[in-house]
Design a protein around this motif. Sequence first.
Motif, PDB file in Angstrom:
ATOM      1  N   GLY A  93      62.444  40.510  10.203  1.00 59.64           N
ATOM      2  CA  GLY A  93      61.092  40.768   9.738  1.00 59.64           C
ATOM      3  C   GLY A  93      60.789  40.073   8.424  1.00 59.64           C
ATOM      4  O   GLY A  93      60.720  38.847   8.352  1.00 59.64           O
ATOM      5  N   ILE A  94      60.671  40.863   7.362  1.00 61.93           N
ATOM      6  CA  ILE A  94      60.172  40.325   6.093  1.00 61.93           C
ATOM      7  C   ILE A  94      61.072  39.260   5.490  1.00 61.93           C
ATOM      8  O   ILE A  94      60.605  38.379   4.764  1.00 61.93           O
ATOM      9  CB  ILE A  94      59.934  41.476   5.085  1.00 61.93           C
ATOM     10  CG1 ILE A  94      59.006  41.002   3.958  1.00 61.93           C
ATOM     11  CG2 ILE A  94      61.251  42.040   4.569  1.00 61.93           C
ATOM     12  CD1 ILE A  94      58.504  42.107   3.068  1.00 61.93           C
ATOM     13  N   GLN A  95      62.381  39.297   5.793  1.00 61.26           N
ATOM     14  CA  GLN A  95      63.262  38.279   5.216  1.00 61.26           C
ATOM     15  C   GLN A  95      63.000  36.887   5.781  1.00 61.26           C
ATOM     16  O   GLN A  95      63.477  35.888   5.226  1.00 61.26           O
ATOM     17  CB  GLN A  95      64.724  38.679   5.406  1.00 61.26           C
ATOM     18  CG  GLN A  95      65.127  39.873   4.551  1.00 61.26           C
ATOM     19  CD  GLN A  95      66.577  40.264   4.712  1.00 61.26           C
ATOM     20  OE1 GLN A  95      67.284  39.757   5.580  1.00 61.26           O
ATOM     21  NE2 GLN A  95      67.024  41.197   3.885  1.00 61.26           N
ATOM     22  N   ARG A  96      62.253  36.801   6.845  1.00 61.10           N
ATOM     23  CA  ARG A  96      61.848  35.484   7.345  1.00 61.10           C
ATOM     24  C   ARG A  96      60.894  34.784   6.377  1.00 61.10           C
ATOM     25  O   ARG A  96      60.809  33.545   6.376  1.00 61.10           O
ATOM     26  CB  ARG A  96      61.191  35.628   8.720  1.00 61.10           C
ATOM     27  CG  ARG A  96      62.201  35.992   9.810  1.00 61.10           C
ATOM     28  CD  ARG A  96      61.548  36.613  11.022  1.00 61.10           C
ATOM     29  NE  ARG A  96      60.528  35.774  11.623  1.00 61.10           N
ATOM     30  CZ  ARG A  96      59.680  36.219  12.562  1.00 61.10           C
ATOM     31  NH1 ARG A  96      59.747  37.482  12.988  1.00 61.10           N
ATOM     32  NH2 ARG A  96      58.784  35.410  13.085  1.00 61.10           N
ATOM     33  N   ILE A  97      60.182  35.559   5.558  1.00 60.13           N
ATOM     34  CA  ILE A  97      59.216  34.935   4.647  1.00 60.13           C
ATOM     35  C   ILE A  97      59.917  34.122   3.561  1.00 60.13           C
ATOM     36  O   ILE A  97      59.591  32.936   3.379  1.00 60.13           O
ATOM     37  CB  ILE A  97      58.256  35.985   4.056  1.00 60.13           C
ATOM     38  CG1 ILE A  97      57.426  36.629   5.176  1.00 60.13           C
ATOM     39  CG2 ILE A  97      57.336  35.346   3.020  1.00 60.13           C
ATOM     40  CD1 ILE A  97      56.505  37.744   4.707  1.00 60.13           C
ATOM     41  N   PRO A  98      60.876  34.683   2.794  1.00 58.95           N
ATOM     42  CA  PRO A  98      61.539  33.822   1.801  1.00 58.95           C
ATOM     43  C   PRO A  98      62.270  32.646   2.427  1.00 58.95           C
ATOM     44  O   PRO A  98      62.349  31.564   1.828  1.00 58.95           O
ATOM     45  CB  PRO A  98      62.506  34.770   1.085  1.00 58.95           C
ATOM     46  CG  PRO A  98      62.655  35.951   1.980  1.00 58.95           C
ATOM     47  CD  PRO A  98      61.352  36.070   2.693  1.00 58.95           C
ATOM     48  N   ARG A  99      62.796  32.815   3.629  1.00 61.12           N
ATOM     49  CA  ARG A  99      63.441  31.687   4.298  1.00 61.12           C
ATOM     50  C   ARG A  99      62.416  30.600   4.649  1.00 61.12           C
ATOM     51  O   ARG A  99      62.711  29.401   4.565  1.00 61.12           O
ATOM     52  CB  ARG A  99      64.185  32.164   5.548  1.00 61.12           C
ATOM     53  CG  ARG A  99      65.424  32.994   5.215  1.00 61.12           C
ATOM     54  CD  ARG A  99      66.274  33.257   6.454  1.00 61.12           C
ATOM     55  NE  ARG A  99      67.532  33.894   6.091  1.00 61.12           N
ATOM     56  CZ  ARG A  99      67.788  35.192   6.179  1.00 61.12           C
ATOM     57  NH1 ARG A  99      66.861  36.015   6.665  1.00 61.12           N
ATOM     58  NH2 ARG A  99      68.956  35.687   5.820  1.00 61.12           N
ATOM     59  N   ALA A 100      61.220  31.026   5.039  1.00 65.40           N
ATOM     60  CA  ALA A 100      60.162  30.050   5.320  1.00 65.40           C
ATOM     61  C   ALA A 100      59.764  29.300   4.049  1.00 65.40           C
ATOM     62  O   ALA A 100      59.540  28.083   4.072  1.00 65.40           O
ATOM     63  CB  ALA A 100      58.944  30.749   5.935  1.00 65.40           C
ATOM     64  N   PHE A 101      59.683  30.021   2.938  1.00 57.09           N
ATOM     65  CA  PHE A 101      59.364  29.364   1.669  1.00 57.09           C
ATOM     66  C   PHE A 101      60.463  28.382   1.271  1.00 57.09           C
ATOM     67  O   PHE A 101      60.182  27.300   0.754  1.00 57.09           O
ATOM     68  CB  PHE A 101      59.171  30.405   0.567  1.00 57.09           C
ATOM     69  CG  PHE A 101      57.763  30.912   0.433  1.00 57.09           C
ATOM     70  CD1 PHE A 101      56.882  30.345  -0.473  1.00 57.09           C
ATOM     71  CD2 PHE A 101      57.312  31.958   1.219  1.00 57.09           C
ATOM     72  CE1 PHE A 101      55.590  30.812  -0.596  1.00 57.09           C
ATOM     73  CE2 PHE A 101      56.026  32.432   1.105  1.00 57.09           C
ATOM     74  CZ  PHE A 101      55.155  31.862   0.195  1.00 57.09           C
ATOM     75  N   GLN A 102      61.715  28.755   1.498  1.00 50.52           N
ATOM     76  CA  GLN A 102      62.821  27.876   1.150  1.00 50.52           C
ATOM     77  C   GLN A 102      62.764  26.580   1.950  1.00 50.52           C
ATOM     78  O   GLN A 102      63.178  25.516   1.467  1.00 50.52           O
ATOM     79  CB  GLN A 102      64.163  28.580   1.386  1.00 50.52           C
ATOM     80  CG  GLN A 102      65.382  27.823   0.903  1.00 50.52           C
ATOM     81  CD  GLN A 102      65.457  27.691  -0.608  1.00 50.52           C
ATOM     82  OE1 GLN A 102      64.778  28.395  -1.333  1.00 50.52           O
ATOM     83  NE2 GLN A 102      66.284  26.791  -1.092  1.00 50.52           N
ATOM     84  N   ALA A 103      62.237  26.653   3.160  1.00 50.61           N
ATOM     85  CA  ALA A 103      62.141  25.470   4.021  1.00 50.61           C
ATOM     86  C   ALA A 103      60.837  24.696   3.822  1.00 50.61           C
ATOM     87  O   ALA A 103      60.644  23.651   4.443  1.00 50.61           O
ATOM     88  CB  ALA A 103      62.262  25.894   5.492  1.00 50.61           C
ATOM     89  N   LEU A 104      59.953  25.209   2.970  1.00 54.44           N
ATOM     90  CA  LEU A 104      58.672  24.539   2.736  1.00 54.44           C
ATOM     91  C   LEU A 104      58.874  23.382   1.765  1.00 54.44           C
ATOM     92  O   LEU A 104      59.383  23.568   0.660  1.00 54.44           O
ATOM     93  CB  LEU A 104      57.651  25.532   2.159  1.00 54.44           C
ATOM     94  CG  LEU A 104      56.282  24.958   1.804  1.00 54.44           C
ATOM     95  CD1 LEU A 104      55.544  24.460   3.043  1.00 54.44           C
ATOM     96  CD2 LEU A 104      55.442  26.013   1.070  1.00 54.44           C
TER      97      LEU A 104
END
Length: 268
Positions: A93-104
């Motif tokens: 769930g929410i931990q996908r958001i910081p991972r998405a930012f890290q890949a941005l």
Amino acid sequence: MSTTDPILLERRGAIAILTLNRPETRNALSGEDFFQAFETLFAQLNEDLSVRAIVLTGTGSAFCSGGNVAEMRDRQGMFGGSPEQIVAQYRAGIQRIPRAFQALHVPIIAAVNGPAIGAGNDLACMCDIRIASTQARFAESFVKVGIVPGDGGAWLLPRVVGAAKAAELAFTGDTVDADEALRIGLVSQVVAPEALMDAALALATRIAANPPQVLRWTKQLLQQARNATLDEALDHAGHFQGLAHQTADHAEAVAAFFEKRRPVFTGR
């Protein structure tokens, strides 16, 4: 894109504006559609070299109220089940958001229009730069609801404000106003509410004036340097520099320097 989407996308030239679009929950970060929206939009923006900067803001009175406290109370969504189930649900769930930012790869500015609380504060810290309205408030407030920062806040916040101030904010759960956020380095500018988007877009425009691929490599260098030794950072810099010197944009920048004109960058 529908006006009911959890995150709205608007383009203004080389700048993408992302707006959190759940005003009824003060843009609380909950639900598969929200998590998927970050991943999908960021992947889309990564692939589009015409995007040179991103501004992230919120609809309504809040930037982001964090997790959905009503769901916590009712043990719904990520917050229900055994400890082992909650671990898995946070990861999915929410931990996908910081991972998405890290890949941005694209530089991103948070235009914090109102309260950024708990995971909302951490969301702002996921951005490269933060500009606050005078109406903004910030709190690493997880302790106030009896939980820990489960979205990466313990990793993010010290890298923005330093270890001691991050500990103070996390241990007390205190709310700080925009002026205090500026003083401690949580934000780099504070402006009147009506000037917030103009200030964020002005900064994004200054960023977007530079070569898009070099901007992305520079962001990757900054990210890698968070956990690298000096030798590792130098190796990474050498790698990207080797690529940068071969780009048409580098040649254009040097030519424009000698010809005393504004360069025109193409991303090649």
